[in-house]
Design an enzyme around this catalytic site. Structure first.
Site, PDB file in Angstrom:
ATOM      1  N   ASP A   1     -32.006   1.551 -33.899  1.00 11.76           N
ATOM      2  CA  ASP A   1     -31.665   1.637 -32.473  1.00 11.76           C
ATOM      3  C   ASP A   1     -30.159   1.708 -32.281  1.00 11.76           C
ATOM      4  OD1 ASP A   1     -34.234   1.503 -31.169  1.00 11.76           O
ATOM      5  OD2 ASP A   1     -34.384  -0.521 -32.005  1.00 11.76           O
TER       6      ASP A   1
ATOM      7  N   HIS B   1     -36.798   2.484 -38.323  1.00 10.23           N
ATOM      8  CA  HIS B   1     -36.333   2.810 -36.962  1.00 10.23           C
ATOM      9  C   HIS B   1     -34.976   2.129 -36.715  1.00 10.23           C
ATOM     10  CE1 HIS B   1     -37.136   3.917 -32.709  1.00 10.23           C
ATOM     11  NE2 HIS B   1     -36.537   2.775 -32.402  1.00 10.23           N
TER      12      HIS B   1
ATOM     13  N   MET C   1     -29.899   5.587 -27.812  1.00 10.50           N
ATOM     14  CA  MET C   1     -29.911   5.149 -26.407  1.00 10.50           C
ATOM     15  C   MET C   1     -28.462   5.202 -25.942  1.00 10.50           C
ATOM     16  SD  MET C   1     -32.639   2.119 -26.969  1.00 10.50           S
ATOM     17  CE  MET C   1     -32.360   2.225 -28.720  1.00 10.50           C
TER      18      MET C   1
ATOM     19  N   HIS D   1     -32.892   6.292 -33.046  1.00  5.78           N
ATOM     20  CA  HIS D   1     -33.218   6.327 -31.611  1.00  5.78           C
ATOM     21  C   HIS D   1     -31.913   6.146 -30.841  1.00  5.78           C
ATOM     22  CE1 HIS D   1     -35.459   4.003 -28.151  1.00  5.78           C
ATOM     23  NE2 HIS D   1     -34.956   5.153 -27.748  1.00  5.78           N
TER      24      HIS D   1
ATOM     25  N   SER E   1     -38.288  -1.779 -36.610  1.00  5.19           N
ATOM     26  CA  SER E   1     -36.994  -1.560 -35.967  1.00  5.19           C
ATOM     27  C   SER E   1     -36.027  -2.628 -36.464  1.00  5.19           C
ATOM     28  CB  SER E   1     -37.152  -1.670 -34.451  1.00  5.19           C
ATOM     29  OG  SER E   1     -35.876  -1.731 -33.866  1.00  5.19           O
TER      30      SER E   1
ATOM     31  N   MET F   1     -27.307   1.796 -29.456  1.00  2.00           N
ATOM     32  CA  MET F   1     -27.090   1.523 -28.028  1.00  2.00           C
ATOM     33  C   MET F   1     -25.590   1.524 -27.735  1.00  2.00           C
ATOM     34  SD  MET F   1     -29.762  -1.593 -27.521  1.00  2.00           S
ATOM     35  CE  MET F   1     -31.460  -1.501 -28.128  1.00  2.00           C
TER      36      MET F   1
HETATM   37  C1  DX5 Z   1     -35.643  -1.168 -27.319  1.00  2.00           C
HETATM   38  C2  DX5 Z   1     -35.604  -0.570 -28.718  1.00  2.00           C
HETATM   39  C3  DX5 Z   1     -36.755  -0.977 -29.554  1.00  2.00           C
HETATM   40  C4  DX5 Z   1     -36.950  -2.463 -29.623  1.00  2.00           C
HETATM   41  C5  DX5 Z   1     -38.028  -2.891 -30.558  1.00  2.00           C
HETATM   42  O1  DX5 Z   1     -34.575  -0.713 -26.605  1.00  2.00           O
HETATM   43  O2  DX5 Z   1     -35.587   0.828 -28.661  1.00  2.00           O
HETATM   44  O3  DX5 Z   1     -36.764  -0.320 -30.796  1.00  2.00           O
HETATM   45  O4  DX5 Z   1     -35.770  -3.139 -29.871  1.00  2.00           O
HETATM   46  O5  DX5 Z   1     -38.128  -4.265 -30.512  1.00  2.00           O
HETATM   47  P1  DX5 Z   1     -39.464  -5.016 -30.115  1.00  2.00           P
HETATM   48  O6  DX5 Z   1     -40.517  -4.489 -31.008  1.00  2.00           O
HETATM   49  O7  DX5 Z   1     -39.107  -6.456 -30.359  1.00  2.00           O
HETATM   50  O8  DX5 Z   1     -39.750  -4.735 -28.669  1.00  2.00           O
HETATM   51 ZN    ZN Z   2     -36.051   2.042 -30.492  1.00  2.00          ZN
END
Ligand code: DX5
Ligand code: ZN
Length: 216
Positions: free
Chosen positions: A34, A32, A67, A65, A7, A36
């Site tokens: 993220d 991956h 969020m 992903h 990620s 947000m």
């Molecule tokens: C959390 C994210 C993850 C996360 C992964 O909201 O979706 O992808 O940041 O980070 P680690 O592996 O450090 O928990």
């Molecule tokens: Zn994630």
């Protein structure tokens, strides 16, 4: 075929191209990303221009992903920007089936993410339409949090349902995955392992990813 998905939230963002090259060389098979929005989760990352930029740097599949609240507003932008897997949160969608179908129509693999406190029962009427179920093993929003152990039982249960019904769907886990717990999570029946700080927080990504792969 089990896979590691670093990620990039935990990578050195000013050096991202190089960071991705390093994890790719070490054997990571998915990137991956993220996204947000500061509403669905209490943190803000980036928009689809980041996906577009990463797409130019790697041929690995991009696992985006989302969020974000009301993901229907942006799924097309993220897929056009290069998302190969687009995962939306069950908790953020009113018309989950419609969105999953739309993601597939637009050419990406649909995934649905499940927060730690969300029961798996909602999957009954949607699992047949999914490529991936993403089990959140932390509350989404930040990297570097502790793995929530009850996620293991969720993964086991889901794995059992998938095998009993001969389904094609893959199980992905996200949050708190490290060299020290990846074997246990793998044994519970998981297929894709997202890791942020568990990889980018270590000195030698190559060694870390190889050790992780050895334990799958
Ligand atoms: C959390 C994210 C993850 C996360 C992964 O909201 O979706 O992808 O940041 O980070 P680690 O592996 O450090 O928990
Ligand atoms: Zn994630």
């Amino acid at each position: 075929m089990k896979k590691i998905a670093p990620s990039i939230i935990s990578a050195d963002l000013l050096n991202l191209g190089n960071e991705i090259e390093l994890v790719e060389k070490a054997g990571a098979e998915i990137i991956h990303i993220d996204i947000m929005d500061g509403i669905f989760v209490p943190n803000i990352t980036a928009g689809w221009s980041l996906v577009e930029a990463i797409k130019e740097k790697t041929t690995l599949p991009l696992d985006v992903h989302l969020m974000i609240d009301k993901p229907e507003r942006y799924i097309e932008d993220f897929i056009k920007s290069g998302a190969n897997i687009l995962t939306i949160h069950q908790e953020a969608c009113i018309h989950l089936h419609r969105l999953v179908e739309r993601i597939r129509e637009l050419g990406a693999s649909p995934g649905v993410a499940v927060n730690p406190a969300t029961p798996l029962s909602f999957l009954e009427n949607i699992i047949d339409y999914l490529d991936i179920v993403l089990i959140m093993s932390v509350n989404p929003g930040f990297s570097g949090q502790e793995f929530i152990y009850s996620s293991l039982f969720k993964i086991e249960k889901l794995h059992q349902t998938i095998s009993e019904n001969d389904l094609e769907v893959l199980i992905e886990v996200d949050g708190g995955i490290k060299i020290s717990n990846i074997a246990e999570v793998s044994n519970s029946g998981c297929d894709i392992f997202v890791s942020g700080s568990g990889i980018f927080g270590t000195d030698d990504y190559d060694k870390t990813i190889r050790l992780m792969l050895d334990r799958l």
